[in-house]
Each structure stands twice: as C-alpha cells, then as structure tokens.
Design a protein around this motif. Sequence first.
Motif, PDB file in Angstrom:
ATOM      1  N   TRP A   1      23.198   1.113 -17.909  1.00  0.00           N
ATOM      2  CA  TRP A   1      23.222  -0.227 -17.317  1.00  0.00           C
ATOM      3  C   TRP A   1      24.544  -0.498 -16.602  1.00  0.00           C
ATOM      4  CZ3 TRP A   1      19.013  -2.349 -16.107  1.00  0.00           C
ATOM      5  CH2 TRP A   1      17.889  -2.351 -16.935  1.00  0.00           C
ATOM      6  N   ARG A   2      25.661  -0.083 -17.219  1.00  0.00           N
ATOM      7  CA  ARG A   2      26.962  -0.273 -16.546  1.00  0.00           C
ATOM      8  C   ARG A   2      26.965   0.455 -15.204  1.00  0.00           C
ATOM      9  NH1 ARG A   2      29.072   0.211 -21.696  1.00  0.00           N
ATOM     10  NH2 ARG A   2      29.526   2.420 -21.407  1.00  0.00           N
ATOM     11  N   GLU A   3      26.419   1.657 -15.193  1.00  0.00           N
ATOM     12  CA  GLU A   3      26.373   2.429 -13.954  1.00  0.00           C
ATOM     13  C   GLU A   3      25.419   1.787 -12.938  1.00  0.00           C
ATOM     14  OE1 GLU A   3      26.694   7.063 -13.302  1.00  0.00           O
ATOM     15  OE2 GLU A   3      24.708   6.525 -14.087  1.00  0.00           O
ATOM     16  N   LEU A   4      24.211   1.454 -13.380  1.00  0.00           N
ATOM     17  CA  LEU A   4      23.226   0.868 -12.466  1.00  0.00           C
ATOM     18  C   LEU A   4      23.679  -0.468 -11.894  1.00  0.00           C
ATOM     19  CD1 LEU A   4      19.796   1.553 -14.193  1.00  0.00           C
ATOM     20  CD2 LEU A   4      20.474   2.261 -11.894  1.00  0.00           C
TER      21      LEU A   4
ATOM     22  N   LYS B   1      26.180  -3.232  -7.512  1.00  0.00           N
ATOM     23  CA  LYS B   1      27.370  -3.908  -6.980  1.00  0.00           C
ATOM     24  C   LYS B   1      27.761  -3.316  -5.628  1.00  0.00           C
ATOM     25  CE  LYS B   1      32.082  -5.132  -8.422  1.00  0.00           C
ATOM     26  NZ  LYS B   1      32.913  -4.672  -7.343  1.00  0.00           N
ATOM     27  N   ASP B   2      27.823  -1.998  -5.528  1.00  0.00           N
ATOM     28  CA  ASP B   2      28.143  -1.334  -4.259  1.00  0.00           C
ATOM     29  C   ASP B   2      27.119  -1.678  -3.179  1.00  0.00           C
ATOM     30  OD1 ASP B   2      30.348  -0.190  -5.456  1.00  0.00           O
ATOM     31  OD2 ASP B   2      29.470   1.819  -5.613  1.00  0.00           O
ATOM     32  N   TYR B   3      25.857  -1.671  -3.549  1.00  0.00           N
ATOM     33  CA  TYR B   3      24.802  -1.997  -2.573  1.00  0.00           C
ATOM     34  C   TYR B   3      24.962  -3.417  -2.043  1.00  0.00           C
ATOM     35  CZ  TYR B   3      20.322  -2.990  -0.511  1.00  0.00           C
ATOM     36  OH  TYR B   3      19.342  -3.380   0.374  1.00  0.00           O
TER      37      TYR B   3
ATOM     38  N   LEU C   1      22.510  -9.436 -18.366  1.00  0.00           N
ATOM     39  CA  LEU C   1      21.407  -8.581 -18.775  1.00  0.00           C
ATOM     40  C   LEU C   1      21.228  -8.651 -20.284  1.00  0.00           C
ATOM     41  CD1 LEU C   1      19.403  -6.118 -18.272  1.00  0.00           C
ATOM     42  CD2 LEU C   1      21.362  -4.707 -18.901  1.00  0.00           C
ATOM     43  N   SER C   2      19.990  -8.719 -20.706  1.00  0.00           N
ATOM     44  CA  SER C   2      19.638  -8.586 -22.116  1.00  0.00           C
ATOM     45  C   SER C   2      18.580  -7.491 -22.190  1.00  0.00           C
ATOM     46  CB  SER C   2      19.065  -9.905 -22.641  1.00  0.00           C
ATOM     47  OG  SER C   2      18.562  -9.730 -23.946  1.00  0.00           O
TER      48      SER C   2
ATOM     49  N   SER D   1      23.629   5.321 -24.779  1.00  0.00           N
ATOM     50  CA  SER D   1      23.062   5.859 -23.549  1.00  0.00           C
ATOM     51  C   SER D   1      22.658   4.747 -22.589  1.00  0.00           C
ATOM     52  CB  SER D   1      21.847   6.726 -23.891  1.00  0.00           C
ATOM     53  OG  SER D   1      21.168   7.122 -22.737  1.00  0.00           O
ATOM     54  N   HIS D   2      21.992   3.732 -23.104  1.00  0.00           N
ATOM     55  CA  HIS D   2      21.551   2.642 -22.240  1.00  0.00           C
ATOM     56  C   HIS D   2      22.702   1.744 -21.803  1.00  0.00           C
ATOM     57  CE1 HIS D   2      17.543   4.006 -23.101  1.00  0.00           C
ATOM     58  NE2 HIS D   2      17.142   3.235 -22.123  1.00  0.00           N
ATOM     59  N   GLU D   3      23.669   1.521 -22.659  1.00  0.00           N
ATOM     60  CA  GLU D   3      24.833   0.737 -22.238  1.00  0.00           C
ATOM     61  C   GLU D   3      25.535   1.426 -21.069  1.00  0.00           C
ATOM     62  OE1 GLU D   3      27.216   0.106 -25.748  1.00  0.00           O
ATOM     63  OE2 GLU D   3      25.955  -1.561 -26.418  1.00  0.00           O
ATOM     64  N   HIS D   4      25.694   2.743 -21.175  1.00  0.00           N
ATOM     65  CA  HIS D   4      26.304   3.507 -20.085  1.00  0.00           C
ATOM     66  C   HIS D   4      25.438   3.407 -18.817  1.00  0.00           C
ATOM     67  CE1 HIS D   4      28.227   6.703 -17.815  1.00  0.00           C
ATOM     68  NE2 HIS D   4      27.025   7.207 -17.638  1.00  0.00           N
TER      69      HIS D   4
END
Length: 126
Positions: free
Chosen positions: A111-114, A120-122, A91-92, A106-109
């Motif tokens: 993106w890691r979550e999404l 990944k889970d999906y 991702l960029s 905020s966005h790094e967190h």
Amino acid sequence: MFQALTHDVQSWWEYRLAPQGTDRKLSLSPELGGQFIETWGSGQGALWGTVYYVNAPEEIRLQGHLGMKGAVNSSYIYQLEERGSQTVLKLSHTASGYIEDGWRESHEHGWRELLGKFLKDYVENN
C-alpha cells in the motif's frame, strides 16, 4: 484525486496477476456493484474486488480477494479529504479467512508503494 484513484487505475496500479508478457488491463468501475478487474488473453482475468459503497468524490469501498491467494476476503476503504489545495487519502484494509504469514507487513509495504509512490507520482505528473 478520485478520478486518478478510480478511472485511471491502469496508469498507476503496478501489481498484476496476469502472466508476464501478456496484454493485461486493469479497470475499476466506481459505481455501486462496479468491479475492479484485471483482464488478459481471451476471456481470462481476475476480479480484484467489487464496489459496495461509493460517495464520490469522498469515499469508495470495495470487497474482494485483492490479489491474495486462498480462501480470503478483503475489505478496503479509500477516504479522500480536501485540505486546501491538497487531498489527504486515508486507507483502511482488513482481511479474513486464510491469511498467509507476513500478510500485514507485505500489504503495508504494498500500500505504501501503490499509494505513496505510484499514485502520488501519477497525480503530481499528470
């Protein structure tokens, strides 16, 4: 992976702009000029981004506010690389305009979550 990232976005993208308790839907049309949109209510919604480059299934690029407030524009690029039985997703994300304090963190967190958790889970469970 490209299918999950684009066509199945409603299934894993957890962030929403719609008011809680509304019937809300996310969709992404992975074609040139396609839209990443969230709709709710009667004709209400938000344009998260517009596809300005697609080379399926290796890369897709979007531009838009990506849920940010104020006069801001984002460009986010997903690159997928097959490595044997695995797919590496890169991702960029850049933004310009009125950038709120703490934007990067905020966005790094987010993106890691999404990508690192929800997508990944999906992919692993469907």
